[in-house]
Design a protein around this motif. Structure first.
Motif, PDB file in Angstrom:
ATOM      1  N   ALA A 131       0.875  -1.252  -0.153  1.00 20.07           N
ATOM      2  CA  ALA A 131       0.074  -0.039   0.154  1.00 20.07           C
ATOM      3  C   ALA A 131       0.791   1.214   0.023  1.00 20.07           C
ATOM      4  CB  ALA A 131      -0.682   0.080   1.175  1.00 20.07           C
ATOM      5  N   ASP A 132       1.942   1.127   0.095  1.00 23.54           N
ATOM      6  CA  ASP A 132       3.046   2.017   0.171  1.00 23.54           C
ATOM      7  C   ASP A 132       2.817   3.250   1.262  1.00 23.54           C
ATOM      8  OD1 ASP A 132       5.043   3.846  -0.581  1.00 23.54           O
ATOM      9  OD2 ASP A 132       4.275   5.034  -2.278  1.00 23.54           O
ATOM     10  N   ILE A 133       2.454   2.570   2.523  1.00 22.84           N
ATOM     11  CA  ILE A 133       2.072   3.565   3.647  1.00 22.84           C
ATOM     12  C   ILE A 133       3.543   3.610   4.442  1.00 22.84           C
ATOM     13  CG2 ILE A 133       0.889   3.548   5.929  1.00 22.84           C
ATOM     14  CD1 ILE A 133      -1.236   2.095   4.377  1.00 22.84           C
ATOM     15  N   ARG A 134       3.871   5.001   4.401  1.00 23.01           N
ATOM     16  CA  ARG A 134       5.138   5.136   5.253  1.00 23.01           C
ATOM     17  C   ARG A 134       4.836   6.130   6.559  1.00 23.01           C
ATOM     18  NH1 ARG A 134       9.425   6.040   0.265  1.00 23.01           N
ATOM     19  NH2 ARG A 134       9.070   4.104  -0.824  1.00 23.01           N
ATOM     20  N   HIS A 135       3.864   6.606   6.855  1.00 25.58           N
ATOM     21  CA  HIS A 135       3.497   7.457   7.824  1.00 25.58           C
ATOM     22  C   HIS A 135       1.974   7.599   8.197  1.00 25.58           C
ATOM     23  CE1 HIS A 135       1.851  10.634   5.078  1.00 25.58           C
ATOM     24  NE2 HIS A 135       2.994  10.258   4.179  1.00 25.58           N
ATOM     25  N   GLY A 136       1.475   7.871   9.047  1.00 31.49           N
ATOM     26  CA  GLY A 136       0.068   7.971   9.680  1.00 31.49           C
ATOM     27  C   GLY A 136      -0.321   6.818  10.080  1.00 31.49           C
ATOM     28  N   LYS A 137      -1.766   6.700   9.768  1.00 30.10           N
ATOM     29  CA  LYS A 137      -2.370   5.295  10.151  1.00 30.10           C
ATOM     30  C   LYS A 137      -2.177   4.200   9.307  1.00 30.10           C
ATOM     31  CE  LYS A 137      -6.217   7.458  12.887  1.00 30.10           C
ATOM     32  NZ  LYS A 137      -7.548   7.636  13.247  1.00 30.10           N
ATOM     33  N   LEU A 138      -1.904   3.092  10.137  1.00 32.31           N
ATOM     34  CA  LEU A 138      -1.583   1.931   9.080  1.00 32.31           C
ATOM     35  C   LEU A 138      -2.853   1.054   8.450  1.00 32.31           C
ATOM     36  CD1 LEU A 138       0.785   0.019  11.916  1.00 32.31           C
ATOM     37  CD2 LEU A 138       1.543   1.525  10.253  1.00 32.31           C
ATOM     38  N   PHE A 139      -3.745   1.441   8.880  1.00 33.47           N
ATOM     39  CA  PHE A 139      -4.903   0.548   8.039  1.00 33.47           C
ATOM     40  C   PHE A 139      -5.793   1.760   7.362  1.00 33.47           C
ATOM     41  CE2 PHE A 139      -3.758  -2.473  11.157  1.00 33.47           C
ATOM     42  CZ  PHE A 139      -3.243  -3.471  10.343  1.00 33.47           C
ATOM     43  N   ARG A 140      -6.051   1.420   6.179  1.00 32.89           N
ATOM     44  CA  ARG A 140      -6.983   2.270   5.311  1.00 32.89           C
ATOM     45  C   ARG A 140      -7.657   1.613   4.529  1.00 32.89           C
ATOM     46  NH1 ARG A 140      -2.674   6.355   4.595  1.00 32.89           N
ATOM     47  NH2 ARG A 140      -1.336   6.496   6.110  1.00 32.89           N
ATOM     48  N   CYS A 141      -8.839   2.363   3.913  1.00 36.49           N
ATOM     49  CA  CYS A 141      -9.841   1.670   3.039  1.00 36.49           C
ATOM     50  C   CYS A 141      -9.245   1.240   1.692  1.00 36.49           C
ATOM     51  CB  CYS A 141     -10.891   2.461   2.799  1.00 36.49           C
ATOM     52  SG  CYS A 141     -11.991   2.863   4.383  1.00 36.49           S
ATOM     53  N   VAL A 142      -9.697   0.350   1.214  1.00 36.06           N
ATOM     54  CA  VAL A 142      -9.370  -0.178   0.119  1.00 36.06           C
ATOM     55  C   VAL A 142     -10.514  -0.284  -1.138  1.00 36.06           C
ATOM     56  CG1 VAL A 142      -8.387  -2.325  -1.331  1.00 36.06           C
ATOM     57  CG2 VAL A 142      -7.579  -1.701   0.859  1.00 36.06           C
ATOM     58  N   CYS A 143     -10.557   0.221  -2.055  1.00 41.18           N
ATOM     59  CA  CYS A 143     -11.564   0.421  -3.203  1.00 41.18           C
ATOM     60  C   CYS A 143     -11.659  -0.874  -3.694  1.00 41.18           C
ATOM     61  CB  CYS A 143     -11.347   1.432  -4.022  1.00 41.18           C
ATOM     62  SG  CYS A 143     -11.117   3.276  -3.420  1.00 41.18           S
ATOM     63  N   ARG A 144     -12.648  -0.930  -4.491  1.00 38.76           N
ATOM     64  CA  ARG A 144     -13.001  -2.335  -5.329  1.00 38.76           C
ATOM     65  C   ARG A 144     -11.959  -2.441  -6.359  1.00 38.76           C
ATOM     66  NH1 ARG A 144     -19.629  -2.275  -5.882  1.00 38.76           N
ATOM     67  NH2 ARG A 144     -20.113  -2.265  -3.612  1.00 38.76           N
ATOM     68  N   ASN A 145     -11.557  -1.267  -6.953  1.00 42.75           N
ATOM     69  CA  ASN A 145     -10.261  -1.351  -7.968  1.00 42.75           C
ATOM     70  C   ASN A 145      -8.991  -1.652  -7.531  1.00 42.75           C
ATOM     71  OD1 ASN A 145      -9.690   0.751  -6.820  1.00 42.75           O
ATOM     72  ND2 ASN A 145     -10.164   2.423  -8.559  1.00 42.75           N
ATOM     73  N   GLY A 146      -8.962  -2.016  -6.167  1.00 49.66           N
ATOM     74  CA  GLY A 146      -7.722  -2.456  -5.611  1.00 49.66           C
ATOM     75  C   GLY A 146      -6.698  -1.374  -5.518  1.00 49.66           C
ATOM     76  N   SER A 147      -7.211  -0.138  -5.037  1.00 53.52           N
ATOM     77  CA  SER A 147      -6.424   0.821  -4.686  1.00 53.52           C
ATOM     78  C   SER A 147      -6.754   1.409  -3.209  1.00 53.52           C
ATOM     79  CB  SER A 147      -6.431   2.046  -5.579  1.00 53.52           C
ATOM     80  OG  SER A 147      -7.843   2.750  -5.563  1.00 53.52           O
ATOM     81  N   VAL A 148      -5.742   2.017  -2.667  1.00 53.39           N
ATOM     82  CA  VAL A 148      -5.958   2.711  -1.255  1.00 53.39           C
ATOM     83  C   VAL A 148      -6.444   3.904  -1.185  1.00 53.39           C
ATOM     84  CG1 VAL A 148      -4.836   3.272   1.029  1.00 53.39           C
ATOM     85  CG2 VAL A 148      -3.820   1.545  -0.289  1.00 53.39           C
ATOM     86  N   TRP A 149      -7.685   4.152  -0.393  1.00 55.16           N
ATOM     87  CA  TRP A 149      -8.508   5.365  -0.450  1.00 55.16           C
ATOM     88  C   TRP A 149      -8.637   5.855   1.067  1.00 55.16           C
ATOM     89  CZ3 TRP A 149     -13.135   6.266   2.132  1.00 55.16           C
ATOM     90  CH2 TRP A 149     -13.955   7.677   1.938  1.00 55.16           C
ATOM     91  N   GLY A 150      -8.415   7.184   0.970  1.00 52.82           N
ATOM     92  CA  GLY A 150      -8.292   7.766   2.507  1.00 52.82           C
ATOM     93  C   GLY A 150      -7.252   7.509   3.152  1.00 52.82           C
ATOM     94  N   THR A 151      -7.358   8.115   4.319  1.00 56.80           N
ATOM     95  CA  THR A 151      -6.145   8.024   5.455  1.00 56.80           C
ATOM     96  C   THR A 151      -6.244   7.140   6.534  1.00 56.80           C
ATOM     97  OG1 THR A 151      -6.663   9.982   6.433  1.00 56.80           O
ATOM     98  CG2 THR A 151      -5.207  10.085   4.540  1.00 56.80           C
ATOM     99  N   GLU A 152      -7.568   6.572   6.738  1.00 56.85           N
ATOM    100  CA  GLU A 152      -7.852   5.806   7.872  1.00 56.85           C
ATOM    101  C   GLU A 152      -9.249   4.967   7.421  1.00 56.85           C
ATOM    102  OE1 GLU A 152      -9.217   8.647  10.867  1.00 56.85           O
ATOM    103  OE2 GLU A 152     -10.878   9.554   9.511  1.00 56.85           O
ATOM    104  N   MET A 153      -9.713   4.241   8.498  1.00 52.68           N
ATOM    105  CA  MET A 153     -11.128   3.381   8.227  1.00 52.68           C
ATOM    106  C   MET A 153     -11.808   3.285   9.663  1.00 52.68           C
ATOM    107  SD  MET A 153      -9.587  -0.344   8.041  1.00 52.68           S
ATOM    108  CE  MET A 153      -8.991  -1.297   9.270  1.00 52.68           C
TER     109      MET A 153
END
Length: 339
Positions: free
Chosen positions: A237-259
């Motif tokens: 997901a290429d997460i290097r800062h902020g919250k670790l878990f994010r929402c994932v869209c149906r197209n397979g991409s990370v959406w938003g900064t939290e869940m």
């Protein structure tokens, strides 16, 4: 013989002035209405409710008390001009019992009502005598304890390995289940997990400085297999800062900064149905973590530190060590059929 001592000059005038002042004060107080009431209106209840919510620090407690107070206010306002006293709260407890609610749920609702009466009396809206009577209302009796769900070793291993590792959502879901089972976090703590919370302590990965329930800050060890599963998700997901878990869209991409916590609930529910385990909640994974640690030889004190419990009795409830079902005492009592 007695001699009459004449009063001092001005003493009579002083006494008369005091009497007049007392008389004027009494007349003035008669015109002031008493602010303390026995029947609270909706504005008074909302004011007391705001005072209750402000006095609570935990967001979970605020959410629980807000819902409990709203339910009581809805019931209280539906009745014809009830007085806010012990009898009315007792009637409300009977109403909750008729709804077939669990004793624990009823006691939580009554605790919110008692807190509401205390704040109403503290702000001068309710008589202290009525508030004291409300606080003496007894809660529902808890006969026994509800049995939670615990996963076996095979079920727990199969559960967190069910998500598809070749998709981004599968890697996230696998990391979520691994953290819940391996670290015993609450779902509220899981969604608040930040990148900086994962640190090294005594040559071991750990979750530090994470504010949990009741503003407690436990230090939770993280097993190597959980850290590896988490790194796979963070790298994909290429997460290097902020919250670790994010929402994932149906197209397979990370959406938003939290869940939200609902996402965690749906993740656990989805894979529990695939596993064939019914009514499995995210908190059952925390309970299973404690049981598996105990079965593998973990000390009760260390499990208490892991879960962040203040009382060891709470940890014992999570372990379910009060009653054994694998080797139940009534399995071999001599009256079973001979084989």
């Amino acid at each position: 013989m007695w001699s009459l001592v004449p009063p001092r000059p001005g003493a009579c005038n002083l006494m008369n002035s005091r009497r007049e002042a007392v008389s004027m004060r009494r007349k003035k107080n008669r015109g002031i209405p008493n602010r303390r009431k026995s029947k609270l209106g909706l504005p008074d209840l909302e004011h007391a409710k705001s005072a209750v919510l402000v006095s609570l620090r935990s967001p979970e407690s605020q959410r629980s008390y807000r819902r409990s107070i709203d339910d009581f206010v809805c019931w209280y306002c539906s009745e014809p001009r009830l007085s806010f006293n012990k009898t009315v709260v007792t009637r409300y407890r009977i109403y909750l019992e008729d709804q077939l609610l669990a004793p624990g749920t009823i006691n939580v609702r009554l605790a919110a009502v008692r807190r509401l009466a205390y704040e109403a009396a503290d702000t001068g809206l309710l008589s202290p005598e009525l508030a004291a009577g409300i606080r003496r209302v007894r809660g529902a009796k808890k006969l026994g304890m509800r049995l939670g769900n615990w996963l076996t070793v095979e079920e727990a291993r199969s559960l967190w390995q069910l998500p598809n590792v070749h998709t981004l959502k599968g890697k996230r879901d696998r990391a979520i289940l691994a953290v819940l089972l391996g670290c015993g976090l609450r779902r509220g703590e899981l969604i608040d997990l930040m990148f900086d919370h994962i640190q090294r302590r005594e040559d071991h990965w750990a979750i530090v400085d994470l504010v949990g329930k009741g503003t407690h800050v436990p230090t939770v060890p993280m097993p190597d297999w959980v850290k590896k599963t988490l790194d796979e998700w963070l790298c994909a997901a290429d997460i290097r800062h902020g919250k670790l878990f994010r929402c994932v869209c149906r197209n397979g991409s990370v959406w938003g900064t939290e869940m939200t916590e609902k996402v965690v609930w749906h993740v656990v529910k989805e894979y529990a149905e695939r596993l064939g385990v019914s009514k499995l909640a995210p908190h059952d994974l925390r309970r299973s973590c404690a049981r598996l640690c105990h079965d593998s030889g973990g000390e009760l004190e260390q499990i208490q530190f892991l879960l962040g419990h203040v009382s060891v009795q709470t940890t014992e409830k999570y372990l379910g060590c009060k009653q054994r079902f694998r080797q139940a005492v009534n399995d071999r009592i001599g009256i079973e059929p001979q084989t």
